[in-house]
Design a protein around this motif. Structure first.
Motif, PDB file in Angstrom:
ATOM      1  N   ASP A  30      25.043  42.203  35.493  1.00 11.48           N
ATOM      2  CA  ASP A  30      24.522  40.917  35.041  1.00 11.48           C
ATOM      3  C   ASP A  30      24.613  39.796  36.083  1.00 11.48           C
ATOM      4  OD1 ASP A  30      27.291  40.717  34.882  1.00 11.48           O
ATOM      5  OD2 ASP A  30      27.313  39.838  32.886  1.00 11.48           O
ATOM      6  N   GLY A  31      24.684  40.158  37.354  1.00  7.40           N
ATOM      7  CA  GLY A  31      24.634  39.122  38.378  1.00  7.40           C
ATOM      8  C   GLY A  31      25.525  39.389  39.573  1.00  7.40           C
ATOM      9  N   VAL A  32      25.432  38.511  40.550  1.00 10.30           N
ATOM     10  CA  VAL A  32      26.202  38.623  41.781  1.00 10.30           C
ATOM     11  C   VAL A  32      27.644  38.186  41.549  1.00 10.30           C
ATOM     12  CG1 VAL A  32      26.424  37.719  44.141  1.00 10.30           C
ATOM     13  CG2 VAL A  32      24.185  38.302  43.244  1.00 10.30           C
ATOM     14  N   VAL A  33      28.578  38.947  42.129  1.00 10.67           N
ATOM     15  CA  VAL A  33      30.003  38.643  42.030  1.00 10.67           C
ATOM     16  C   VAL A  33      30.486  37.940  43.297  1.00 10.67           C
ATOM     17  CG1 VAL A  33      32.307  39.674  41.885  1.00 10.67           C
ATOM     18  CG2 VAL A  33      30.458  40.578  40.507  1.00 10.67           C
ATOM     19  N   GLY A  34      29.983  38.352  44.439  1.00  8.44           N
ATOM     20  CA  GLY A  34      30.414  37.786  45.710  1.00  8.44           C
ATOM     21  C   GLY A  34      30.009  38.700  46.842  1.00  8.44           C
ATOM     22  N   HIS A  35      30.864  38.744  47.876  1.00  6.97           N
ATOM     23  CA  HIS A  35      30.575  39.638  49.003  1.00  6.97           C
ATOM     24  C   HIS A  35      31.848  40.356  49.433  1.00  6.97           C
ATOM     25  CE1 HIS A  35      32.053  36.093  51.190  1.00  6.97           C
ATOM     26  NE2 HIS A  35      32.416  36.956  52.124  1.00  6.97           N
ATOM     27  N   VAL A  36      31.673  41.527  50.032  1.00  6.41           N
ATOM     28  CA  VAL A  36      32.812  42.330  50.471  1.00  6.41           C
ATOM     29  C   VAL A  36      33.478  41.628  51.644  1.00  6.41           C
ATOM     30  CG1 VAL A  36      33.583  44.556  51.385  1.00  6.41           C
ATOM     31  CG2 VAL A  36      31.714  44.477  49.713  1.00  6.41           C
ATOM     32  N   ASP A  37      34.750  41.317  51.455  1.00  8.95           N
ATOM     33  CA  ASP A  37      35.535  40.681  52.510  1.00  8.95           C
ATOM     34  C   ASP A  37      36.190  41.744  53.391  1.00  8.95           C
ATOM     35  OD1 ASP A  37      36.711  38.472  53.868  1.00  8.95           O
ATOM     36  OD2 ASP A  37      38.566  38.774  52.727  1.00  8.95           O
ATOM     37  N   TRP A  55      32.619  31.335  42.266  1.00  9.67           N
ATOM     38  CA  TRP A  55      32.439  31.932  40.946  1.00  9.67           C
ATOM     39  C   TRP A  55      33.753  32.063  40.194  1.00  9.67           C
ATOM     40  CZ3 TRP A  55      33.457  37.301  39.502  1.00  9.67           C
ATOM     41  CH2 TRP A  55      33.094  37.562  38.192  1.00  9.67           C
ATOM     42  N   VAL A  56      34.815  32.537  40.843  1.00  7.78           N
ATOM     43  CA  VAL A  56      36.138  32.627  40.212  1.00  7.78           C
ATOM     44  C   VAL A  56      37.086  31.709  40.989  1.00  7.78           C
ATOM     45  CG1 VAL A  56      37.987  34.162  39.410  1.00  7.78           C
ATOM     46  CG2 VAL A  56      35.688  35.029  39.562  1.00  7.78           C
ATOM     47  N   PHE A  57      36.675  30.486  41.171  1.00  9.20           N
ATOM     48  CA  PHE A  57      37.491  29.456  41.813  1.00  9.20           C
ATOM     49  C   PHE A  57      37.978  29.854  43.192  1.00  9.20           C
ATOM     50  CE2 PHE A  57      38.199  29.272  37.163  1.00  9.20           C
ATOM     51  CZ  PHE A  57      37.437  28.150  36.914  1.00  9.20           C
ATOM     52  N   GLY A  58      37.098  30.478  43.977  1.00 12.50           N
ATOM     53  CA  GLY A  58      37.426  30.806  45.353  1.00 12.50           C
ATOM     54  C   GLY A  58      38.420  31.926  45.523  1.00 12.50           C
ATOM     55  N   LYS A  59      38.580  32.759  44.523  1.00 13.48           N
ATOM     56  CA  LYS A  59      39.540  33.863  44.600  1.00 13.48           C
ATOM     57  C   LYS A  59      38.848  35.153  45.007  1.00 13.48           C
ATOM     58  CE  LYS A  59      42.790  31.917  41.493  1.00 13.48           C
ATOM     59  NZ  LYS A  59      44.146  31.852  41.750  1.00 13.48           N
ATOM     60  N   SER A  60      39.667  36.127  45.322  1.00 16.41           N
ATOM     61  CA  SER A  60      39.174  37.466  45.618  1.00 16.41           C
ATOM     62  C   SER A  60      39.527  38.387  44.461  1.00 16.41           C
ATOM     63  CB  SER A  60      39.816  37.993  46.905  1.00 16.41           C
ATOM     64  OG  SER A  60      39.406  37.234  48.007  1.00 16.41           O
ATOM     65  N   VAL A  61      38.757  39.467  44.331  1.00 17.44           N
ATOM     66  CA  VAL A  61      39.049  40.489  43.329  1.00 17.44           C
ATOM     67  C   VAL A  61      39.094  41.842  44.018  1.00 17.44           C
ATOM     68  CG1 VAL A  61      38.102  39.238  41.352  1.00 17.44           C
ATOM     69  CG2 VAL A  61      36.604  40.713  42.683  1.00 17.44           C
ATOM     70  N   LEU A  62      39.915  42.729  43.499  1.00 13.96           N
ATOM     71  CA  LEU A  62      40.020  44.080  44.029  1.00 13.96           C
ATOM     72  C   LEU A  62      39.165  44.993  43.158  1.00 13.96           C
ATOM     73  CD1 LEU A  62      42.925  45.788  45.616  1.00 13.96           C
ATOM     74  CD2 LEU A  62      41.870  46.975  43.703  1.00 13.96           C
ATOM     75  N   ILE A  63      38.250  45.712  43.782  1.00 12.98           N
ATOM     76  CA  ILE A  63      37.322  46.590  43.079  1.00 12.98           C
ATOM     77  C   ILE A  63      37.584  48.034  43.490  1.00 12.98           C
ATOM     78  CG2 ILE A  63      34.893  47.169  42.695  1.00 12.98           C
ATOM     79  CD1 ILE A  63      35.539  44.348  41.750  1.00 12.98           C
ATOM     80  N   PRO A  64      38.069  48.887  42.573  1.00 14.85           N
ATOM     81  CA  PRO A  64      38.228  50.305  42.910  1.00 14.85           C
ATOM     82  C   PRO A  64      36.880  50.923  43.284  1.00 14.85           C
ATOM     83  CG  PRO A  64      39.374  49.772  40.864  1.00 14.85           C
ATOM     84  CD  PRO A  64      38.520  48.593  41.209  1.00 14.85           C
ATOM     85  N   PHE A  93      44.100  39.444  41.575  1.00 11.42           N
ATOM     86  CA  PHE A  93      44.444  39.779  42.951  1.00 11.42           C
ATOM     87  C   PHE A  93      44.822  38.480  43.635  1.00 11.42           C
ATOM     88  CE2 PHE A  93      43.170  40.112  47.427  1.00 11.42           C
ATOM     89  CZ  PHE A  93      43.843  41.248  47.805  1.00 11.42           C
ATOM     90  N   SER A  94      46.020  38.449  44.225  1.00 10.63           N
ATOM     91  CA  SER A  94      46.427  37.185  44.828  1.00 10.63           C
ATOM     92  C   SER A  94      46.795  37.272  46.301  1.00 10.63           C
ATOM     93  CB  SER A  94      47.581  36.569  44.039  1.00 10.63           C
ATOM     94  OG  SER A  94      48.691  37.437  44.023  1.00 10.63           O
ATOM     95  N   ARG A  95      47.131  38.466  46.783  1.00  6.96           N
ATOM     96  CA  ARG A  95      47.528  38.559  48.196  1.00  6.96           C
ATOM     97  C   ARG A  95      47.281  39.972  48.715  1.00  6.96           C
ATOM     98  NH1 ARG A  95      51.616  38.775  44.846  1.00  6.96           N
ATOM     99  NH2 ARG A  95      53.282  40.259  45.143  1.00  6.96           N
TER     100      ARG A  95
END
Length: 121
Positions: A30-37, A55-64, A93-95
């Protein structure tokens, strides 16, 4: 999705060993999440760290890696078989040290496996 497959790319998704996904756009159903860092390609713990921008307040997410359904190398896009809300609700994901933390990785894996079970997948 099998327990061991959540941390590895499926054979049909367009991934090949050594393919760098850094900078690719990440899209959900349902849409763009971000880009692979950055990405982790060690066997058994393959995953992407995705910069979500604002999108998520400048945070990163870990995607299996097992959530990746398709990779379009030409368009530089990674497609996930999840919704934006499902990604946003995953364990935070915080660090970078969490990418090697078995307890954190287990909680992420459990989260997506419970979603699968609830959806009858």
């Amino acid at each position: 999705m099998a327990v061991n497959s959540i941390w590895s790319y499926s054979a049909a998704d367009g991934y090949s060993t050594g393919l760098s996904l850094t900078g690719f756009v990440v899209e959900t159903s349902d849409g763009v999440v971000g880009h692979v860092d950055r990405q982790q390609d060690d066997t058994g713990v393959q995953h992407l760290v995705v910069d979500t921008g604002v999108w998520v307040f400048g945070k990163s997410v870990l995607i299996p890696a097992g959530l990746v359904t398709r990779i379009d190398v030409e368009a530089q896009k990674v497609f996930l078989g999840r919704t934006r809300d499902e990604i946003k609700s995953a364990p935070q994901f915080s660090r970078d040290s969490e990418t090697g933390d078995i307890a954190y990785l287990s909680s992420v894996g459990r989260y997506y496996q419970e979603l699968d079970a609830a959806q009858g997948i």
